[in-house]
Each structure stands twice: as C-alpha cells, then as structure tokens.
Design an enzyme around this catalytic site. Structure first.
Site, PDB file in Angstrom:
ATOM      1  N   GLU A  28       3.863   5.660   3.747  1.00 38.68           N
ATOM      2  CA  GLU A  28       2.436   5.292   4.573  1.00 38.68           C
ATOM      3  C   GLU A  28       2.126   4.137   3.965  1.00 38.68           C
ATOM      4  OE1 GLU A  28       1.042   7.109   6.559  1.00 38.68           O
ATOM      5  OE2 GLU A  28       2.253   8.959   6.684  1.00 38.68           O
ATOM      6  N   CYS A  58      -6.640   0.736   4.796  1.00 41.07           N
ATOM      7  CA  CYS A  58      -5.421   0.332   5.099  1.00 41.07           C
ATOM      8  C   CYS A  58      -5.421  -0.001   6.740  1.00 41.07           C
ATOM      9  CB  CYS A  58      -4.425   1.296   5.121  1.00 41.07           C
ATOM     10  SG  CYS A  58      -4.764   3.179   5.680  1.00 41.07           S
TER      11      CYS A  58
HETATM   12  P1  NAD Z   1       0.545  -0.266  -4.361  1.00 39.74           P
HETATM   13  O1  NAD Z   1       1.767  -0.372  -3.412  1.00 39.74           O
HETATM   14  O2  NAD Z   1       0.395  -1.749  -5.107  1.00 39.74           O
HETATM   15  O3  NAD Z   1       0.412   1.047  -5.074  1.00 39.74           O
HETATM   16  C1  NAD Z   1       0.446   2.107  -4.602  1.00 39.74           C
HETATM   17  C2  NAD Z   1       1.348   3.216  -5.753  1.00 39.74           C
HETATM   18  O4  NAD Z   1       2.602   2.736  -6.157  1.00 39.74           O
HETATM   19  C3  NAD Z   1       0.557   3.277  -6.979  1.00 39.74           C
HETATM   20  O5  NAD Z   1       0.540   4.680  -7.284  1.00 39.74           O
HETATM   21  C4  NAD Z   1       1.266   2.233  -8.035  1.00 39.74           C
HETATM   22  O6  NAD Z   1       1.246   2.938  -9.221  1.00 39.74           O
HETATM   23  C5  NAD Z   1       2.491   2.634  -7.682  1.00 39.74           C
HETATM   24  N1  NAD Z   1       3.568   1.336  -7.982  1.00 39.74           N
HETATM   25  C6  NAD Z   1       3.082   0.080  -8.113  1.00 39.74           C
HETATM   26  N2  NAD Z   1       4.142  -0.768  -8.546  1.00 39.74           N
HETATM   27  C7  NAD Z   1       4.977  -0.093  -8.388  1.00 39.74           C
HETATM   28  C8  NAD Z   1       6.584  -0.214  -8.558  1.00 39.74           C
HETATM   29  N3  NAD Z   1       6.843  -1.462  -9.170  1.00 39.74           N
HETATM   30  N4  NAD Z   1       7.112   0.726  -8.707  1.00 39.74           N
HETATM   31  C9  NAD Z   1       6.846   1.890  -8.163  1.00 39.74           C
HETATM   32  N5  NAD Z   1       5.607   2.291  -7.992  1.00 39.74           N
HETATM   33  C10 NAD Z   1       4.594   1.154  -8.059  1.00 39.74           C
HETATM   34  O7  NAD Z   1      -0.634  -0.304  -3.228  1.00 39.74           O
HETATM   35  P2  NAD Z   1      -2.413  -0.392  -3.461  1.00 39.74           P
HETATM   36  O8  NAD Z   1      -2.529  -1.871  -3.928  1.00 39.74           O
HETATM   37  O9  NAD Z   1      -2.725   0.605  -4.512  1.00 39.74           O
HETATM   38  O10 NAD Z   1      -2.999   0.072  -2.254  1.00 39.74           O
HETATM   39  C11 NAD Z   1      -3.361  -0.968  -1.212  1.00 39.74           C
HETATM   40  C12 NAD Z   1      -2.027  -0.885  -0.383  1.00 39.74           C
HETATM   41  O11 NAD Z   1      -1.661   0.451   0.218  1.00 39.74           O
HETATM   42  C13 NAD Z   1      -2.286  -1.578   0.946  1.00 39.74           C
HETATM   43  O12 NAD Z   1      -1.118  -2.290   1.578  1.00 39.74           O
HETATM   44  C14 NAD Z   1      -2.811  -0.726   2.132  1.00 39.74           C
HETATM   45  O13 NAD Z   1      -2.650  -1.080   3.535  1.00 39.74           O
HETATM   46  C15 NAD Z   1      -1.709   0.603   1.794  1.00 39.74           C
HETATM   47  N6  NAD Z   1      -2.267   1.799   2.258  1.00 39.74           N
HETATM   48  C16 NAD Z   1      -1.499   2.409   3.157  1.00 39.74           C
HETATM   49  C17 NAD Z   1      -2.391   3.439   3.583  1.00 39.74           C
HETATM   50  C18 NAD Z   1      -1.482   4.401   4.804  1.00 39.74           C
HETATM   51  O14 NAD Z   1      -2.086   5.582   5.008  1.00 39.74           O
HETATM   52  N7  NAD Z   1      -0.749   3.946   5.519  1.00 39.74           N
HETATM   53  C19 NAD Z   1      -3.399   4.181   3.095  1.00 39.74           C
HETATM   54  C20 NAD Z   1      -4.134   3.512   2.013  1.00 39.74           C
HETATM   55  C21 NAD Z   1      -3.426   2.018   1.536  1.00 39.74           C
END
Ligand code: NAD
Length: 484
Positions: A227, A261
């Site tokens: 997602e 998002c």
């Molecule tokens: P992110 O990708 O930075 O982090 C999400 C998760 O990934 C966290 O739990 C984090 O601990 C983990 N993570 C971070 N770096 C990692 C790595 N190198 N390897 C493995 N895991 C890792 O996202 P964010 O900044 O927390 O959220 C914002 C983003 O999420 C935006 O792009 C937004 O559009 C998207 N988002 C999508 C939805 C949806 O339902 N499609 C909903 C909310 C947010």
C-alpha cells in the site's frame, strides 16, 4: 520520500531479530496446532480489539498528538478511531458469510463431479505501517488478518515512538504475543522484520521503501501487499460547482496537514480558473483555520526533516518561476517552531519542478494549467499510476472518459479521499502506488488462501483416458473436442 532523522531512541527497541524469529516460530507452531480458528474465536478477537482501542481512545489521541507536535483530537477520532470501528463492525457482520465454503460452477465434461472454493487462513501475517495515520494503518490490516483467522506481527513506524509503545501495551492487554506481537524500533528493526518468513506481508508506506521491502520478501517468496503513495491528481472540470470543489478540496488537503496518502497532491484546471480558484481555497482555509500557529485543530508536520523537505520543494518551485500564495497571516518563526505550514498554493507550475515530481505529503498544493480533459488525461497517464484520482464536474460524458481512460488505485467523484473508508470496495494502489488491496471482503481474501477443491464423482469420464490409448480413448477425445 527521503527519510532522515527518525525519532526513535534505543529504549524504543523490543524487536531484536532473535525475539522476532522466536515469536514468529511460536506463532507458526500454534497455527499448525489450530489451523482453522472458528468464527466464535475470531469474533471474540475482533470484539476485544475494538473495545481495547475504544477504552484507550484518549491515550491514543494524546500519544499521536505528542508524536506529531500537535494533531487535532477530532482528526484522530475521525480518521483513525471511527475508521477502525467501521472496519470491525463490517467484519463482525460479514465474516461468517465470507468464511463459508463457496460453490463454484463445474464444466459439463467433468460432471457429476463438483467444485468448491474453501477460504483458509494463511498463518502469520506481517504488518508494516507508516506514521501518518499510525493507529488506522496498523489496525485495519490487523482486522483483516484476524477476521481471516490468522496470527499477526506488527512493525509500526519509528516516527511515532509514543504511539508505537502504547499500541504494544494496549494490544498486549488482550492478546498474547503468540497471537499479536508488536515490534518496536527503527529502520534496522524494520529491515529484519521485512526479511522474516511470514505467510503474507502487508506493507503501507512510501514507494521507495516498498521496493526494498518487496525485494526482501521476494527472497523468501513471501507474498506481499504493498500500500504505497504517489501523486494523486484532482481534475476540476468547467462543469464543476466551484464553491463545493473549493470547500471539499481544502478540507481534504488540510486534514492531517496534507500528510495523507490520498490527499489531493495537485490540481489540473484551465488557466482562466486558476487565480479565482486559488483565492477561494486560501480564503476557505482561513475560514477553517483563523490562525494556523497555535491552533489545536491544525496538525504539525511530523518531523524537522519533513518540514525541511517541504520548504525545499517550495524553494525549488519559486526558483523555477512558480508563484506562491500562503493562507493566513501567522508569524513565520512561530509556525516554524511548531512545524506548521498553512495551506500554500503554488501556481504557474511546470512539470520540471520537484513539487510536480515527488509526492508532496504536506499542505502545499500546486495547480497545473490544463486546457482540456485530453490534456489532463495525457499528463496523468504518462506518469506513475496514482493511488487516488479526483474529478469534479457534472458532465457525464467527461466523467465516463475519466473513469475509463485513467488508471489509479481508487477514485472519488466530486470530493476527495472518501473512497478509502468504503468497506464494500477494495482499497489499494496500482503499479508504483501499490500492489494488491484490502478492506472488507477483499481484505479477507487477501489474508486467506482461497483453496480450489475438485470433488471427483464415482462416474468419472476422465478415468477412461488412460494408456494404452485405444478406441475408447479416441471416442472420449472426440467427444471432449466437441463440448470443451
Ligand atoms: P516509509 O516507507 O518511510 O515507512 C513505512 C514503514 O517502513 C515503517 O514501518 C518503517 O519502519 C519501515 N521502513 C523504513 N525504512 C525501511 C527500510 N529501509 N527497510 C524496511 N522497512 C523500512 O513511509 P512513511 O514515511 O512512514 O509514510 C509515508 C508514505 O506512506 C507516503 O508515501 C504515503 O503516501 C504512504 N502511505 C500509503 C498509504 C496507503 O494506504 N497506500 C497510507 C499511508 C501512507
């Protein structure tokens, strides 16, 4: 989005690789002992999940607000608590039906044998969630996982450490770690988490990290639901009711200060409408928020790094010739101290500006001039498929064209974001905005194995098809050629 300076500290850790592996192995062993949790137990799980979250409503509101710097309690109730309540009630009402063995048609040549589809729990579901709606995005997948009869392990974001700790404590009151486990920690823990041999992994977060997580899961052939994010456009047609469009877009954009998002990322509209539309949105924002600094209703940007990233997008746009209009008249230093950014409309934008290239995820709203639907559709279809798409207007022909000629995860017509909380339609992205879907029945299926079973009959025509092939086999083959 670029990630720097996460807020976690070493004492937030509870997710050592050894601990996570041990929990996963226990959960898998328990699943083997009880591979098909009965409805009554699933119902109890969903009910206790719902009640414990409700009991801790004010704790979640406070923790999330502290993690953000400020988050309106109403936003936490509307966009997290109520969404979860709706998801649980929907699951409680419909899961018994979703769990049933389904009859499936059987082609004539195989009758009187028959087919069935049996939904079966997968085992242990890994859930990785982001910081923007930390409760909703950890718990909605959990509802799907538990409703489908699974166990789960959750890794919430390190950007919301107070919330994540609280989630662990609260879920620990009603679930053993062998049922639902929460791993705390930073990117190191997330990296280990994504390498575990789950039966399914659902990741909500940025497209960049989604790529890393998908690769890690693929190494173990762990099926993944991603997602992700992206740039969700809103097309304003000449036939739109502009007053309604202004009010709804301003509200959707400023919810959680644009850190949503499916927030409208940019607008497409004819040049002649841009100036009036921008002024109307600015004044609508000022009506919603008479001041932005110190306003309990207005959410802060999650971290200094994201605040700097948003300022950088504005600077780049301005340097490349865009015009910037900021709502309100707040003291800039005070805003910066509180990490708040008022609605900022960016006009005279061009596709080469960073603000038109990366997901904004904040209260900045660029408007791109587009003189026709053809032009808007072409612009959208030449870029990454967005998570959401919005269209405002009344012209039915144009609406049909938008629905048929654009590809996005989901769509809301004449408003923004609402499709996300419809439990009866799938929620997910497409291409770079995601893979797979959940919510409601689609979520149940995502976290189940839909097992196809063929029940052979006493009178199998197929059993005559065996060597040595003689006249009987030829007769059968000729018959099958006619009916298949
Ligand atoms: P992110 O990708 O930075 O982090 C999400 C998760 O990934 C966290 O739990 C984090 O601990 C983990 N993570 C971070 N770096 C990692 C790595 N190198 N390897 C493995 N895991 C890792 O996202 P964010 O900044 O927390 O959220 C914002 C983003 O999420 C935006 O792009 C937004 O559009 C998207 N988002 C999508 C939805 C949806 O339902 N499609 C909903 C909310 C947010």
């Amino acid at each position: 989005m670029v990630r720097i300076n996460p807020k976690s500290t070493s004492d937030d850790h509870s997710g050592s690789i050894d601990e996570m592996k041990k929990i996963l192995s226990n959960q898998k062993a328990l699943f083997i002992n009880e591979p098909n949790i009965a409805w009554l137990k699933r119902k109890e799980n969903l009910k206790k999940l719902g009640s414990i979250i409700k009991d801790h409503e004010s704790d979640f509101i406070n923790a999330i607000s502290k993690d953000f710097g400020n988050r309106a309690s109403e936003e936490t109730i509307i966009a997290e608590m109520l969404v979860i309540q709706g998801g649980i009630n929907h699951a409680l009402k419909h899961t018994p039906k979703w769990m049933r063995t389904r009859k499936a048609p059987t082609a004539l040549q195989f009758k009187p044998a028959y087919n069935r589809v049996i939904p079966q729990p997968l085992g242990v579901i890994g859930i990785m969630s982001p910081w923007n709606y930390p409760l909703q995005l950890a718990v909605m997948p959990l509802i799907g996982a538990l409703g489908a009869g699974n166990r789960a392990m959750i890794k919430p974001s390190e950007y919301t450490p107070l919330f994540s700790k609280l989630l662990k404590k609260v879920l620990g009151k009603v679930f053993s770690e062998d049922e639902v486990y929460v791993a705390l920690g930073g990117v190191d823990v997330a990296t280990c988490f994504s390498s575990l041999h789950f039966d399914h992994l659902i990741f909500t977060g940025s497209t960049n990290v989604g790529r890393i997580v998908a690769k890690s899961a693929a190494a173990n052939l762990v099926p993944c639901t991603l997602e992700l994010g992206g740039k969700s456009p809103a097309i304003i047609d000449e036939s739109a009711n502009l007053k309604t469009a202004v009010a709804r877009l301003t509200n959707a954009k400023l919810l959680n200060a644009g850190q949503t998002c499916v927030a409208p990322d940019y607008l497409l509209m004819p040049k002649s409408q841009v100036s009036d539309f921008a002024s109307a949105m600015i004044s609508q924002a000022e009506t919603f928020y008479p001041e932005f600094a110190g306003n309990k209703d207005y959410t802060s940007i999650i971290a200094d790094s994201h605040y700097a990233r948003l300022q950088n997008l504005l600077e780049d746009a301005e340097n490349k010739g865009a015009k910037i209009r900021v709502a309100g008249n707040d003291d800039k230093q005070q805003l910066a101290k509180e990490r708040r950014i008022p609605l900022t409309i960016v006009t005279e934008t061009t596709p080469d500006m960073k603000i038109m290239q990366e997901e904004i995820f904040g209260p900045l709203l660029p408007i791109l001039e587009s003189e026709s639907l053809n032009e808007s559709l072409e612009y959208i279809s030449k870029r990454d498929r967005p998570l959401a798409l919005y269209w405002f207007g009344k012209n039915k022909n144009k609406l049909n064209r938008v629905l048929k000629e654009s590809i996005s995860g989901g769509v809301t017509i004449n408003d923004a974001t609402w499709h996300v909380i419809q439990e009866d339609i799938p929620f997910g992205g497409v291409g770079p905005s995601g893979m797979g879907a959940y919510h409601g029945e689609v979520g149940f299926r995502t976290f189940s194995h839909m097992k196809g079973v063929f029940f052979q009959s006493k009178f199998s025509q197929g059993s005559k098809l065996h060597p040595p092939y003689g006249p009987m086999a030829s007769k059968m083959i000729n018959l099958m050629k006619k009916i298949m």
